[in-house]
Design an enzyme around this catalytic site. Structure first.
Site, short mmCIF file in Angstrom:
data_model
loop_
_atom_site.label_atom_id
_atom_site.label_comp_id
_atom_site.label_asym_id
_atom_site.label_seq_id
_atom_site.Cartn_x
_atom_site.Cartn_y
_atom_site.Cartn_z
N LEU A 130 42.86 30.37 40.99
CA LEU A 130 44.22 30.48 41.54
C LEU A 130 44.78 31.87 41.29
O LEU A 130 45.03 32.64 42.20
CB LEU A 130 45.10 29.39 40.90
CG LEU A 130 46.61 29.50 41.15
CD1 LEU A 130 46.94 29.34 42.63
CD2 LEU A 130 47.37 28.48 40.30
N ASP A 131 45.01 32.16 40.01
CA ASP A 131 45.49 33.48 39.58
C ASP A 131 44.74 33.81 38.30
O ASP A 131 45.10 33.32 37.23
CB ASP A 131 47.00 33.43 39.34
CG ASP A 131 47.56 34.71 38.72
OD1 ASP A 131 46.82 35.70 38.64
OD2 ASP A 131 48.73 34.70 38.31
N PRO A 132 43.67 34.59 38.42
CA PRO A 132 43.24 35.37 39.58
C PRO A 132 42.40 34.56 40.57
O PRO A 132 41.65 33.67 40.17
CB PRO A 132 42.39 36.48 38.96
CG PRO A 132 41.79 35.82 37.74
CD PRO A 132 42.84 34.89 37.22
N ASP A 135 45.55 34.63 44.67
CA ASP A 135 46.47 35.77 44.73
C ASP A 135 45.78 37.00 45.31
O ASP A 135 46.38 37.76 46.07
CB ASP A 135 47.06 36.06 43.35
CG ASP A 135 46.00 36.32 42.28
OD1 ASP A 135 44.82 35.97 42.49
OD2 ASP A 135 46.35 36.87 41.23
N CYS A 164 52.80 34.04 39.82
CA CYS A 164 52.19 32.71 39.86
C CYS A 164 52.55 31.95 38.59
O CYS A 164 52.64 32.53 37.50
CB CYS A 164 50.66 32.82 39.97
SG CYS A 164 49.83 31.22 40.14
#
Length: 383
Positions: A130-132, A135, A164
């Site tokens: 997700l993050d990282p 993004d 995030c």
């Protein structure tokens, strides 16, 4: 560049913690054979049962030695382990000619092994969650769209922000529930953050002290910088003729979070590693994520570019997802993205060596389209 080692079709998924969700099922759909490695074979089997995957993956008791004994050239190893364990795991992958994938940031210890991995034809896919992860896809897509309007060779200034957070769907007094290792949450706050503000590189020794309001579709959140944003200017391939007014990658929290965490911040200022570890355990017991709770993931990436000639372009991506009884929002976003990366290792479309999610605009658009089909919803506003 060496040729990539052909994938064998076998995937070893290491760990079944809070971020392992339907991505494991997607991997079972894509691979010829999947093995789920956990602390014990019984726990692995129980995880497969909970996920509805009994009979679709083989349970295994994880040790590095046991994994090494079963690794074959072209196998894919997916690490859901804590980041410090990635380097030894990658070392075994390189020795055996197996590919490696994880959702974590690249550590120096992993980076040191990349030349050997590339020479061996091994894919090292990182920052693919997700993050990282997502993004990065959003940022690459926005930058490419802005280049098409403003021109990659044109002089311009820009503001890019990427925030995030995993937050409670129903706010509590603490404005947070722990959906990943509490000590990791606290230690991230203890690490200085570097970013660009008002055209100048800035460092926040205590990131929470740089917290500010952030409005998204009429809802107020609180955001603060996280880690070192500056290297991502180059990683994202932003034109050198564009000058940053703002470039920040950070964390998003519910409105009121900073005040709710005042006592925690005082501990972070004074505490040593032992006290912070103890504090993490105390907070985890007080504010756990229970079966009755639903988490929410919010990821907002925006880019505004203004050319010296007067041309302007703005765009933003927003992912706002609430978890269900079957799967948390965090698990869906992390595991589905990672499974997508694994699928592209299996089909041979990723080159050997280091990769971070999708590193080109074309591939980012492809992956975003695939994620949308796999019920990771997001919206794009651009113009």
């Amino acid at each position: 560049m060496s040729e990539v080692t052909a994938a064998s079709g076998t995937v070893h998924w290491i760990g079944a913690g809070l971020s392992t969700g339907s991505g494991l099922a997607a991997t079972c759909d894509a691979a010829d054979r999947v093995r789920l490695w956990h602390r014990t074979e019984e726990r692995a089997a129980r995880s497969l049962e909970v996920l509805g995957l009994t009979g679709r993956a083989e349970p295994r008791a994880y040790t590095l030695e046991a994994l090494a004994a079963e690794l074959a050239p072209g196998d894919v190893v997916v690490s859901m382990l804590p980041a410090p364990e990635h380097a030894p795991l990658l070392g075994v992958c390189v020795e055996r000619g197996a590919h490696f994938a994880c959702s974590s940031y690249v550590s120096d210890a992993v980076l040191d092994q990349v030349p050997a991995a590339e020479a061996a034809g091994v894919v090292v896919l990182t920052e693919c969650g997700l993050d990282p992860g997502i993004d990065h896809l959003f940022a690459h897509s926005l930058i490419a769209r802005a280049e098409a309007e403003i021109g990659a060779e044109s002089a311009a200034s820009y503001r890019l922000s990427s925030y995030c957070g995993g937050i409670p769907a129903v706010p509590n007094d603490f404005k947070y529930r722990f959906s990943w290792a509490p000590v990791g949450v606290l230690n991230a706050l203890r690490s200085p953050a570097r970013y660009v503000e008002d055209g100048t590189e800035t460092t926040a020794d205590r990131p929470w002290e740089a917290t500010r309001p952030h409005l998204i579709d009429g809802e107020t959140f609180e955001v603060y910088p996280n880690r070192d944003s500056v290297p991502f200017v180059e990683q994202y391939g932003i034109p050198g003729t564009w000058k940053p007014e703002t470039f920040v990658r950070g964390t998003l929290r519910l409105d009121g979070w900073q005040r709710a965490w005042d006592a925690v911040f005082e501990e972070l200022k004074a505490g040593d590693d032992r006290r912070i570890t103890a504090l993490a355990q105390e907070l985890a017991k007080t504010y756990p994520t229970t079966d009755a709770d639903r988490d929410r993931v919010v990821l907002a990436v925006s880019l505004d570019v203004r050319g010296d000639s007067g041309a302007a372009w703005s765009g933003r991506y927003l992912l706002d997802l609430v978890g269900t009884a079957e799967e948390s929002a965090m698990a869906r976003c992390v595991s589905r993205t990672l499974a997508l990366g694994v699928r592209h290792i299996l089909d041979g479309s990723l080159p050997p060596g280091l990769g971070r999610a999708a590193e080109t605009p074309r591939r980012s658009e492809q992956w975003l389209a695939e994620l949308a089909r796999e019920k990771v919803p997001f919206t794009l506003h651009a113009g």
